[in-house]
Write a protein that holds these residues in place. Structure first.
Motif, PDB file in Angstrom:
ATOM      1  N   LEU A   1       0.826  -1.205   0.000  1.00 19.79           N
ATOM      2  CA  LEU A   1       0.000   0.000   0.000  1.00 19.79           C
ATOM      3  C   LEU A   1       0.863   1.259   0.000  1.00 19.79           C
ATOM      4  O   LEU A   1       0.548   2.245  -0.675  1.00 19.79           O
ATOM      5  CB  LEU A   1      -0.927  -0.003   1.221  1.00 19.79           C
ATOM      6  N   MET A   2       1.954   1.234   0.757  1.00 19.79           N
ATOM      7  CA  MET A   2       2.876   2.372   0.761  1.00 19.79           C
ATOM      8  C   MET A   2       3.446   2.602  -0.634  1.00 19.79           C
ATOM      9  O   MET A   2       3.516   3.744  -1.117  1.00 19.79           O
ATOM     10  CB  MET A   2       4.008   2.127   1.756  1.00 19.79           C
TER      11      MET A   2
ATOM     12  N   LEU B   1       9.590  12.694   0.759  1.00 20.22           N
ATOM     13  CA  LEU B   1       8.283  12.573   1.403  1.00 20.22           C
ATOM     14  C   LEU B   1       8.131  11.216   2.082  1.00 20.22           C
ATOM     15  O   LEU B   1       7.510  11.120   3.147  1.00 20.22           O
ATOM     16  CB  LEU B   1       7.172  12.770   0.361  1.00 20.22           C
ATOM     17  N   ARG B   2       8.704  10.180   1.479  1.00 21.30           N
ATOM     18  CA  ARG B   2       8.656   8.839   2.095  1.00 21.30           C
ATOM     19  C   ARG B   2       9.317   8.849   3.465  1.00 21.30           C
ATOM     20  O   ARG B   2       8.777   8.332   4.436  1.00 21.30           O
ATOM     21  CB  ARG B   2       9.351   7.836   1.164  1.00 21.30           C
TER      22      ARG B   2
ATOM     23  N   ALA C   1       6.945   9.277   7.433  1.00 19.31           N
ATOM     24  CA  ALA C   1       6.934   8.186   8.413  1.00 19.31           C
ATOM     25  C   ALA C   1       7.710   8.526   9.675  1.00 19.31           C
ATOM     26  O   ALA C   1       7.497   7.909  10.725  1.00 19.31           O
ATOM     27  CB  ALA C   1       7.516   6.918   7.783  1.00 19.31           C
ATOM     28  N   LEU C   2       8.587   9.525   9.594  1.00 22.14           N
ATOM     29  CA  LEU C   2       9.500   9.811  10.698  1.00 22.14           C
ATOM     30  C   LEU C   2       8.795  10.136  12.017  1.00 22.14           C
ATOM     31  O   LEU C   2       9.162   9.581  13.069  1.00 22.14           O
ATOM     32  CB  LEU C   2      10.446  10.949  10.304  1.00 22.14           C
TER      33      LEU C   2
ATOM     34  N   VAL D   1       0.452  11.459   0.794  1.00 17.19           N
ATOM     35  CA  VAL D   1       1.644  11.598   1.643  1.00 17.19           C
ATOM     36  C   VAL D   1       1.367  11.013   3.024  1.00 17.19           C
ATOM     37  O   VAL D   1       2.187  10.278   3.584  1.00 17.19           O
ATOM     38  CB  VAL D   1       2.057  13.073   1.755  1.00 17.19           C
ATOM     39  N   ALA D   2       0.183  11.353   3.577  1.00 20.18           N
ATOM     40  CA  ALA D   2      -0.183  10.817   4.890  1.00 20.18           C
ATOM     41  C   ALA D   2      -0.293   9.293   4.841  1.00 20.18           C
ATOM     42  O   ALA D   2       0.152   8.596   5.766  1.00 20.18           O
ATOM     43  CB  ALA D   2      -1.505  11.429   5.353  1.00 20.18           C
ATOM     44  N   GLY D   3      -0.860   8.779   3.759  1.00 13.23           N
ATOM     45  CA  GLY D   3      -0.992   7.331   3.621  1.00 13.23           C
ATOM     46  C   GLY D   3       0.358   6.642   3.556  1.00 13.23           C
ATOM     47  O   GLY D   3       0.554   5.576   4.154  1.00 13.23           O
ATOM     48  N   VAL D   4       1.311   7.239   2.825  1.00  9.20           N
ATOM     49  CA  VAL D   4       2.666   6.690   2.749  1.00  9.20           C
ATOM     50  C   VAL D   4       3.305   6.665   4.132  1.00  9.20           C
ATOM     51  O   VAL D   4       3.934   5.679   4.531  1.00  9.20           O
ATOM     52  CB  VAL D   4       3.520   7.514   1.762  1.00  9.20           C
ATOM     53  N   GLY D   5       3.130   7.752   4.891  1.00  2.98           N
ATOM     54  CA  GLY D   5       3.718   7.813   6.226  1.00  2.98           C
ATOM     55  C   GLY D   5       3.127   6.792   7.174  1.00  2.98           C
ATOM     56  O   GLY D   5       3.858   6.085   7.888  1.00  2.98           O
TER      57      GLY D   5
END
Length: 295
Positions: free
Chosen positions: A26-27, A46-47, A51-52, A216-220
């Motif tokens: 999904l990421m 952004l990745r 997530a940081l 971006v939020a979904g990737v994080g």
């Protein structure tokens, strides 16, 4: 009244691994979505940045913040540089071909890790495992199809380079794992990815559109949760038992290709992927035989 049986740690580890693979898929779908409109270096930034904060919260909640400073900086810097190169190559290729094709190519990474372990870690690799490595690389050629109307494009080569960088980074992880905490390795990788890729991306940075912030939020979120799930998986089960489950990611990306982008891998990609996966599974089995885990 009998007590309920204790859950098998190996099965719990396998469940966590399956969850981690699905979350990583999904990421990667989020990365592919962003890569359509933003440069690879910006997507890599952004990745890491997305997530940081969540990973840092995970470290704090686990009471492991003190381990973040007791690290071997040189190896972390090397891993960070390899991580940036890996992410840029992966994102570049992901933007230009189906996710399933991209995954088929990067599945060669476990084979490359075994090959690189010989010169860098001094490990011994027998003729059977070398045969599996060569066959897996032949499977990559089937996917790339260097002759005719094949996939031997800059995108395909970028994905192959990304797999090589991932394998080299994994070698550094094997060394770091003997010295630094898992939390430190995850945290500093994301920091170096965000800062390093961000510095390189800054000259060509494109303003973020409001409608892309959800991606971006979904990737994080998926990236952070996947990392936590992966950590639990390897804590509960032997790596040789759950590592093959990584190949279930191909199922998820095929479903994402169909459902989101309306594409399917062609026949040579399926054949090449089957060769690569079969080689990887055989390599893992030989590793278990060598370690005495299989009679």
């Amino acid at each position: 009244m009998s007590a309920s049986p204790t859950p098998d740690p190996s099965r719990r580890g396998a469940a966590w691994m399956l969850l981690a693979v699905a979350l990583f898929a999904l990421m990667d779908a989020g990365l592919k979505w962003l890569a359509a409109d933003y440069p690879p270096l910006q997507v890599a930034t952004l990745r890491g940045a997305a997530a940081l904060p969540l990973v840092f919260a995970w470290v704090l909640l686990g009471g492991r913040a003190a381990t973040l400073l007791r690290v071997h900086w040189r190896l972390h810097l090397v891993r960070g540089a390899l991580g940036i190169a890996m992410m840029v190559g992966f994102v570049y290729g992901l933007a230009r071909m189906p996710m399933s094709t991209a995954y088929a190519i990067v599945f060669v990474a476990p084979l490359l890790i075994t090959a690189m372990a010989v010169p860098f870690l001094g490990e011994r690799v027998g003729p059977r495992r070398w045969t599996a490595i060569v066959l897996g690389l032949a499977g990559v050629l089937v996917v790339l199809r260097p002759t005719g109307e094949g996939m031997m494009t800059l995108a395909g080569l970028a994905l192959l380079a990304a797999a090589a960088c991932y394998a080299a980074a994994a070698i550094t992880v094997r060394i770091l794992a003997q010295r630094d905490s898992t939390e430190a390795m995850v945290f500093w990788f994301l920091v170096l990815l965000a800062l390093g890729a961000g510095a390189l991306a800054w000259p060509d940075w494109r303003p973020m559109r409001a409608q892309d912030l959800w991606a971006v939020a979904g990737v994080g979120i998926t990236g952070a949760l996947a990392q936590v799930a992966l950590t639990h998986a390897f804590r509960l089960a032997e790596a040789s038992r759950i590592a093959p489950l990584e190949y279930t990611g191909l199922v998820w990306v095929v479903l994402l290709d169909i459902g989101v982008w309306g594409v399917l891998p062609d026949t040579p990609t399926w054949i090449g992927a089957a060769i690569i996966i079969a080689s990887g599974l055989y390599l893992l089995r030989r590793e278990r035989v060598r370690s005495g885990a299989v009679p």
